[in-house]
Scaffold this active site. Structure first.
Site, PDB file in Angstrom:
ATOM      1  N   ARG A  52       0.843  -1.199   0.000  1.00 19.79           N
ATOM      2  CA  ARG A  52       0.000   0.000   0.000  1.00 19.79           C
ATOM      3  C   ARG A  52       0.880   1.252   0.000  1.00 19.79           C
ATOM      4  NH1 ARG A  52      -1.589   1.706   4.609  1.00 19.79           N
ATOM      5  NH2 ARG A  52      -2.294  -0.292   5.422  1.00 19.79           N
ATOM      6  N   TYR A 104     -15.725  18.976 -14.517  1.00 19.92           N
ATOM      7  CA  TYR A 104     -16.176  17.581 -14.637  1.00 19.92           C
ATOM      8  C   TYR A 104     -17.203  17.264 -13.534  1.00 19.92           C
ATOM      9  CZ  TYR A 104     -15.920  12.493 -14.311  1.00 19.92           C
ATOM     10  OH  TYR A 104     -16.235  11.153 -14.244  1.00 19.92           O
ATOM     11  N   ASP A 176      -6.684  20.074 -13.756  1.00 24.86           N
ATOM     12  CA  ASP A 176      -7.057  18.739 -14.218  1.00 24.86           C
ATOM     13  C   ASP A 176      -6.696  18.693 -15.703  1.00 24.86           C
ATOM     14  OD1 ASP A 176      -8.346  16.490 -15.240  1.00 24.86           O
ATOM     15  OD2 ASP A 176     -10.064  16.658 -13.891  1.00 24.86           O
ATOM     16  N   LYS A 201      -8.034   7.790 -19.061  1.00 26.68           N
ATOM     17  CA  LYS A 201      -8.368   8.365 -20.361  1.00 26.68           C
ATOM     18  C   LYS A 201      -7.165   8.272 -21.308  1.00 26.68           C
ATOM     19  CE  LYS A 201     -12.087   9.174 -17.960  1.00 26.68           C
ATOM     20  NZ  LYS A 201     -12.374  10.442 -17.299  1.00 26.68           N
TER      21      LYS A 201
HETATM   22  C1  LIG Z   1     -12.886  10.882 -16.056  1.00 23.90           C
HETATM   23  C2  LIG Z   1     -12.459  12.172 -15.476  1.00 23.90           C
HETATM   24  C3  LIG Z   1     -12.166  12.281 -14.117  1.00 23.90           C
HETATM   25  C4  LIG Z   1     -12.358  11.131 -13.136  1.00 23.90           C
HETATM   26  O1  LIG Z   1     -11.443  10.110 -13.355  1.00 23.90           O
HETATM   27  P1  LIG Z   1     -11.770   8.555 -13.026  1.00 23.90           P
HETATM   28  O2  LIG Z   1     -10.530   7.874 -13.485  1.00 23.90           O
HETATM   29  O3  LIG Z   1     -12.999   8.194 -13.809  1.00 23.90           O
HETATM   30  O4  LIG Z   1     -11.999   8.454 -11.563  1.00 23.90           O
HETATM   31  C5  LIG Z   1     -11.713  13.514 -13.652  1.00 23.90           C
HETATM   32  N1  LIG Z   1     -11.584  14.573 -14.476  1.00 23.90           N
HETATM   33  C6  LIG Z   1     -11.878  14.492 -15.791  1.00 23.90           C
HETATM   34  C7  LIG Z   1     -11.713  15.699 -16.657  1.00 23.90           C
HETATM   35  C8  LIG Z   1     -12.327  13.291 -16.339  1.00 23.90           C
HETATM   36  O5  LIG Z   1     -12.638  13.236 -17.636  1.00 23.90           O
END
Ligand SMILES: *Cc1c(COP(=O)(O)O)cnc(C)c1O
Length: 380
Positions: A52, A104, A176, A201
């Site tokens: 962890r 988001y 982000d 992503k």
């Molecule tokens: C998908 C997404 C998230 C969240 O990420 P997860 O891996 O689904 O927890 C945060 N910010 C943006 C811009 C996203 O597209």
């Protein structure tokens, strides 16, 4: 050992944190599928004691991601939301956050229903209006949460200008960077303090793994984020980080293909009689076009567009044959979705509600002619 930090983007993506395994010569970092590590004597070990707290495969990913964002420190998480959570947990009850009013949906939900419930204040604002941001500022404002381009409305915000505004007032800027990726946009170089990613992503890139990461400039803040990863425990497993590392190696070539294909798709959408509005920062009439052209290398693979009404949008979503109707984004395959009823249902009825006319495309790297033909079929 080469100092990969001094090399170009793709060289870093392929090599940083991923030198051949010193014991076996394995060119690819091994998947260390183990929960614990043998100690030579009590408290004497090679840097890993319990998985962890740390795992060599995870270390490789953290080093690679930090090298790509030109960050001193990287911490990997089990999802993008776990990464956001760790950053927000560095604040205290009573602190205040300013964030984009089209952030988001999952980020907004976490602030409102998790951190907000524990006493963190927050206000969604239009981050493109710098005077409005200054006016919304409170003595307790500690952090500006920037997402650019935003999911799914494709707003673009000026990272350097927001970073300057925050620095003058003693607050941090978090970006982000999920939509742009470090290949297209380098927030720390623009003055931001922290970058968060959903590695699910583009960074993973193949729709086969969920993960997140936090990249940090400041040593003490990085230590706090790493502490939270271990103390709260939202850490990724070794197979997941290994898959993310494998995806990362091709980030630059994939992003170039995503950007080129998105341009072809936008050409098909602009001027199509069924399409009311195309939201893509590469279009000269996009309100954030000049900022995007300045702070991004190219305009990315995400495209949103509006049809006349919600029934038309829902009908179109069901008619695609190459684009798959699914949530998520950033994989090699093209995806289509209806944000109001799918990814952004959690913000329905709130200030952040997205229009029902909106269709979001994650343009993949298939042959562009097939994608354009699919657009024409779906909208016919
Ligand atoms: C998908 C997404 C998230 C969240 O990420 P997860 O891996 O689904 O927890 C945060 N910010 C943006 C811009 C996203 O597209």
């Amino acid at each position: 050992m080469t100092n990969w930090r001094d090399t170009g983007f793709s060289t870093r993506a392929i090599h940083a944190g991923q030198d051949p395994d010193p014991r076996t010569g394995a060119v690819v970092p091994p998947v260390h599928q183990t929960s614990t590590f043998a100690q030579q004597a009590v408290g004497e070990h090679g840097g890993w004691d319990y998985a962890r707290g740390g795992n060599p495969t995870r270390d490789a990913l953290q080093e690679a991601l930090a090298a790509l964002e030109s960050a001193p420190h990287g911490v990997a998480f089990s999802s993008g939301m776990a990464a956001c959570d760790a950053v927000l947990r560095t604040l205290a009850p009573g602190d205040h956050v300013l964030l984009a009013d089209d952030v988001y949906g999952g980020t907004y939900r976490q602030l409102e229903r998790v951190h907000g419930a524990w006493g963190l204040g927050f206000d969604p604002v239009d981050l493109s209006d710098l005077d409005g941001v200054a006016a919304a500022w409170r003595p307790a404002t500690r952090l500006v949460w920037v997402e650019t381009p935003t999911n799914p409305l494709m707003s673009v915000f000026d990272i350097a200008a927001l970073a300057e505004l925050a620095r003058e007032r003693g607050a941090l800027v978090v970006v982000d960077n999920t939509f742009a990726t470090p290949y297209l946009q380098q927030p720390l170089a623009l003055g931001a303090d922290v970058v968060v990613h959903s590695t699910t992503k583009y960074l993973g890139g193949h729709s086969d793994v969920v993960g997140g990461a936090v990249l940090v400039r400041d040593d003490a803040l990085a230590e706090r984020v790493a502490f939270l990863a271990n103390a709260v425990g939202g850490v990724p497993g070794p197979w997941d980080v290994w898959l993310t590392l494998r995806g990362l190696k091709t980030l630059a070539v994939r992003m170039r293909a995503h950007c080129d294909n998105a341009r072809a798709v936008v050409d098909a959408l602009v001027g199509h009689p069924a399409v009311r509005r195309v939201r893509y920062p590469g279009l000269p009439d996009h309100p954030g076009h000049a900022v995007a052209a300045r702070q991004m290398r190219d305009f990315g693979g995400m495209v949103s567009f509006d049809l006349a009404d919600e029934p038309s949008a829902l009908r179109a979503c069901g008619r695609f044959r190459v684009f798959t109707l699914a949530e998520s984004l950033g994989g090699v395959e093209s995806l289509v979705e209806h944000p109001a009823r799918m990814t952004h249902q959690s913000v329905a009825g709130s200030l952040l509600e997205v229009p029902g006319t909106l269709v979001r495309l994650s343009v993949g790297i298939e042959d562009p002619d097939d994608l354009v033909a699919d657009i024409h079929h779906a909208l016919a």
